[in-house]
Design a protein around this motif. Structure first.
Motif, PDB file in Angstrom:
ATOM      1  N   GLY A   1      30.176  -1.923  17.897  1.00 18.91           N
ATOM      2  CA  GLY A   1      30.468  -3.448  18.245  1.00 18.91           C
ATOM      3  C   GLY A   1      30.019  -3.465  19.303  1.00 18.91           C
ATOM      4  O   GLY A   1      29.667  -4.194  20.133  1.00 18.91           O
ATOM      5  N   PRO A   2      30.312  -2.426  20.846  1.00 26.60           N
ATOM      6  CA  PRO A   2      29.719  -2.400  22.033  1.00 26.60           C
ATOM      7  C   PRO A   2      28.047  -2.385  22.263  1.00 26.60           C
ATOM      8  O   PRO A   2      27.834  -3.381  22.894  1.00 26.60           O
ATOM      9  CB  PRO A   2      29.834  -0.805  22.261  1.00 26.60           C
ATOM     10  N   TRP A   3      27.276  -2.046  21.363  1.00 25.49           N
ATOM     11  CA  TRP A   3      26.000  -1.752  21.192  1.00 25.49           C
ATOM     12  C   TRP A   3      25.562  -3.377  20.890  1.00 25.49           C
ATOM     13  O   TRP A   3      24.305  -3.953  21.837  1.00 25.49           O
ATOM     14  CB  TRP A   3      25.436  -1.251  20.198  1.00 25.49           C
ATOM     15  N   VAL A   4      25.706  -3.909  19.752  1.00 29.90           N
ATOM     16  CA  VAL A   4      25.954  -5.099  19.507  1.00 29.90           C
ATOM     17  C   VAL A   4      26.636  -6.286  20.405  1.00 29.90           C
ATOM     18  O   VAL A   4      25.470  -6.762  21.326  1.00 29.90           O
ATOM     19  CB  VAL A   4      26.848  -5.894  18.085  1.00 29.90           C
ATOM     20  N   LEU A   5      27.298  -6.117  21.332  1.00 33.09           N
ATOM     21  CA  LEU A   5      27.670  -7.658  22.337  1.00 33.09           C
ATOM     22  C   LEU A   5      26.940  -6.836  23.571  1.00 33.09           C
ATOM     23  O   LEU A   5      26.458  -7.709  23.996  1.00 33.09           O
ATOM     24  CB  LEU A   5      29.425  -6.198  22.707  1.00 33.09           C
ATOM     25  N   GLY A   6      26.539  -6.087  23.680  1.00 34.12           N
ATOM     26  CA  GLY A   6      25.892  -5.859  24.968  1.00 34.12           C
ATOM     27  C   GLY A   6      24.366  -6.024  24.714  1.00 34.12           C
ATOM     28  O   GLY A   6      23.621  -6.437  25.903  1.00 34.12           O
ATOM     29  N   GLY A   7      23.754  -6.207  23.494  1.00 33.21           N
ATOM     30  CA  GLY A   7      22.953  -6.922  23.370  1.00 33.21           C
ATOM     31  C   GLY A   7      22.420  -7.860  23.553  1.00 33.21           C
ATOM     32  O   GLY A   7      21.748  -9.404  23.725  1.00 33.21           O
ATOM     33  N   VAL A   8      23.766  -8.932  22.533  1.00 32.83           N
ATOM     34  CA  VAL A   8      23.751 -10.245  22.869  1.00 32.83           C
ATOM     35  C   VAL A   8      23.649 -10.656  24.697  1.00 32.83           C
ATOM     36  O   VAL A   8      23.250 -11.382  24.644  1.00 32.83           O
ATOM     37  CB  VAL A   8      25.290 -11.002  21.825  1.00 32.83           C
ATOM     38  N   VAL A   9      24.856 -10.186  25.232  1.00 37.88           N
ATOM     39  CA  VAL A   9      25.201 -10.201  26.546  1.00 37.88           C
ATOM     40  C   VAL A   9      23.579 -10.458  27.530  1.00 37.88           C
ATOM     41  O   VAL A   9      23.273 -11.113  28.016  1.00 37.88           O
ATOM     42  CB  VAL A   9      25.715  -8.867  27.812  1.00 37.88           C
ATOM     43  N   ILE A  10      22.389  -8.872  27.016  1.00 39.64           N
ATOM     44  CA  ILE A  10      20.918  -8.653  27.809  1.00 39.64           C
ATOM     45  C   ILE A  10      20.423 -10.064  27.474  1.00 39.64           C
ATOM     46  O   ILE A  10      19.519 -11.063  27.617  1.00 39.64           O
ATOM     47  CB  ILE A  10      20.642  -7.496  26.780  1.00 39.64           C
ATOM     48  N   TYR A  11      20.258 -10.092  25.815  1.00 42.77           N
ATOM     49  CA  TYR A  11      19.043 -11.314  25.460  1.00 42.77           C
ATOM     50  C   TYR A  11      19.670 -13.000  25.887  1.00 42.77           C
ATOM     51  O   TYR A  11      18.858 -13.678  25.942  1.00 42.77           O
ATOM     52  CB  TYR A  11      20.001 -12.251  23.112  1.00 42.77           C
ATOM     53  N   ARG A  12      20.996 -13.225  25.852  1.00 40.14           N
ATOM     54  CA  ARG A  12      21.467 -14.730  26.602  1.00 40.14           C
ATOM     55  C   ARG A  12      21.332 -14.582  28.430  1.00 40.14           C
ATOM     56  O   ARG A  12      20.439 -15.089  28.733  1.00 40.14           O
ATOM     57  CB  ARG A  12      23.065 -14.796  26.405  1.00 40.14           C
ATOM     58  N   GLY A  13      21.291 -13.421  28.984  1.00 40.13           N
ATOM     59  CA  GLY A  13      20.808 -13.332  30.718  1.00 40.13           C
ATOM     60  C   GLY A  13      19.465 -13.539  30.454  1.00 40.13           C
ATOM     61  O   GLY A  13      18.607 -14.236  31.368  1.00 40.13           O
ATOM     62  N   VAL A  14      19.157 -12.865  29.257  1.00 45.35           N
ATOM     63  CA  VAL A  14      16.652 -13.127  29.906  1.00 45.35           C
ATOM     64  C   VAL A  14      16.888 -14.492  29.449  1.00 45.35           C
ATOM     65  O   VAL A  14      15.712 -14.699  29.612  1.00 45.35           O
ATOM     66  CB  VAL A  14      15.782 -12.216  28.878  1.00 45.35           C
ATOM     67  N   ARG A  15      17.298 -14.945  27.977  1.00 43.92           N
ATOM     68  CA  ARG A  15      16.186 -15.947  28.028  1.00 43.92           C
ATOM     69  C   ARG A  15      17.318 -16.998  29.165  1.00 43.92           C
ATOM     70  O   ARG A  15      16.484 -18.361  29.258  1.00 43.92           O
ATOM     71  CB  ARG A  15      17.954 -16.559  26.635  1.00 43.92           C
ATOM     72  N   ALA A  16      18.354 -17.473  29.951  1.00 53.06           N
ATOM     73  CA  ALA A  16      18.943 -17.786  30.763  1.00 53.06           C
ATOM     74  C   ALA A  16      17.773 -17.814  31.859  1.00 53.06           C
ATOM     75  O   ALA A  16      17.526 -18.708  31.748  1.00 53.06           O
ATOM     76  CB  ALA A  16      20.125 -17.417  31.304  1.00 53.06           C
ATOM     77  N   VAL A  17      17.132 -16.472  32.343  1.00 56.08           N
ATOM     78  CA  VAL A  17      15.987 -16.312  33.007  1.00 56.08           C
ATOM     79  C   VAL A  17      15.149 -17.075  32.502  1.00 56.08           C
ATOM     80  O   VAL A  17      14.065 -17.686  33.867  1.00 56.08           O
ATOM     81  CB  VAL A  17      15.811 -14.635  33.518  1.00 56.08           C
ATOM     82  N   VAL A  18      14.569 -17.160  31.648  1.00 56.60           N
ATOM     83  CA  VAL A  18      13.288 -17.534  30.783  1.00 56.60           C
ATOM     84  C   VAL A  18      13.188 -18.669  31.259  1.00 56.60           C
ATOM     85  O   VAL A  18      12.619 -19.420  31.446  1.00 56.60           O
ATOM     86  CB  VAL A  18      12.943 -17.006  29.599  1.00 56.60           C
ATOM     87  N   ARG A  19      15.037 -19.946  30.820  1.00 55.00           N
ATOM     88  CA  ARG A  19      14.574 -20.973  31.038  1.00 55.00           C
ATOM     89  C   ARG A  19      14.143 -21.359  32.182  1.00 55.00           C
ATOM     90  O   ARG A  19      14.133 -23.131  32.621  1.00 55.00           O
ATOM     91  CB  ARG A  19      16.087 -21.436  30.127  1.00 55.00           C
ATOM     92  N   ARG A  20      15.018 -21.038  32.818  1.00 53.85           N
ATOM     93  CA  ARG A  20      14.906 -21.227  35.008  1.00 53.85           C
ATOM     94  C   ARG A  20      13.798 -21.161  34.528  1.00 53.85           C
ATOM     95  O   ARG A  20      13.500 -22.037  36.132  1.00 53.85           O
ATOM     96  CB  ARG A  20      15.753 -20.631  35.227  1.00 53.85           C
ATOM     97  N   ALA A  21      12.874 -20.371  34.297  1.00 52.32           N
ATOM     98  CA  ALA A  21      11.630 -19.736  35.486  1.00 52.32           C
ATOM     99  C   ALA A  21      11.159 -21.305  34.401  1.00 52.32           C
ATOM    100  O   ALA A  21       9.987 -21.743  35.563  1.00 52.32           O
ATOM    101  CB  ALA A  21      11.604 -18.430  34.789  1.00 52.32           C
ATOM    102  N   ARG A  22      11.370 -21.969  33.368  1.00 53.30           N
ATOM    103  CA  ARG A  22      10.091 -23.030  33.034  1.00 53.30           C
ATOM    104  C   ARG A  22      10.371 -24.395  33.641  1.00 53.30           C
ATOM    105  O   ARG A  22       9.551 -25.002  33.572  1.00 53.30           O
ATOM    106  CB  ARG A  22      10.266 -22.778  31.103  1.00 53.30           C
ATOM    107  N   ALA A  23      11.379 -24.435  33.893  1.00 51.63           N
ATOM    108  CA  ALA A  23      12.105 -25.018  34.309  1.00 51.63           C
ATOM    109  C   ALA A  23      11.999 -26.160  35.852  1.00 51.63           C
ATOM    110  O   ALA A  23      10.881 -24.924  36.599  1.00 51.63           O
ATOM    111  CB  ALA A  23      13.501 -25.678  34.148  1.00 51.63           C
TER     112      ALA A  23
END
Length: 58
Positions: free
Chosen positions: A36-58
């Motif tokens: 559980g903690p590994w999956v939760l950590g992966g989801v948090v990192i994925y969402r964080g990277v995705r937000a940074v990439v979207r902000r960089a493209r805008a």
């Protein structure tokens, strides 16, 4: 975090080692406690990277 022994069970007779345990009803939760903690950590990192990439493209 406490040690559950889930990772050691495949090599040490997993079915026989669980047969006489008191917490038989709760043993279904053991993999969730470990993974559980590994999956939760992966989801948090994925969402964080995705937000940074979207902000960089805008």
């Amino acid at each position: 975090m406490t040690e559950t022994g889930v990772l050691a069970e495949p090599s040490h007779h997993p079915l026989r080692s669980r047969a006489g345990r008191v917490d038989v009803r709760h043993q279904v939760l053991d993999p969730l406690v470990v993974v559980g903690p590994w999956v939760l950590g992966g989801v948090v990192i994925y969402r964080g990277v995705r937000a940074v990439v979207r902000r960089a493209r805008a």
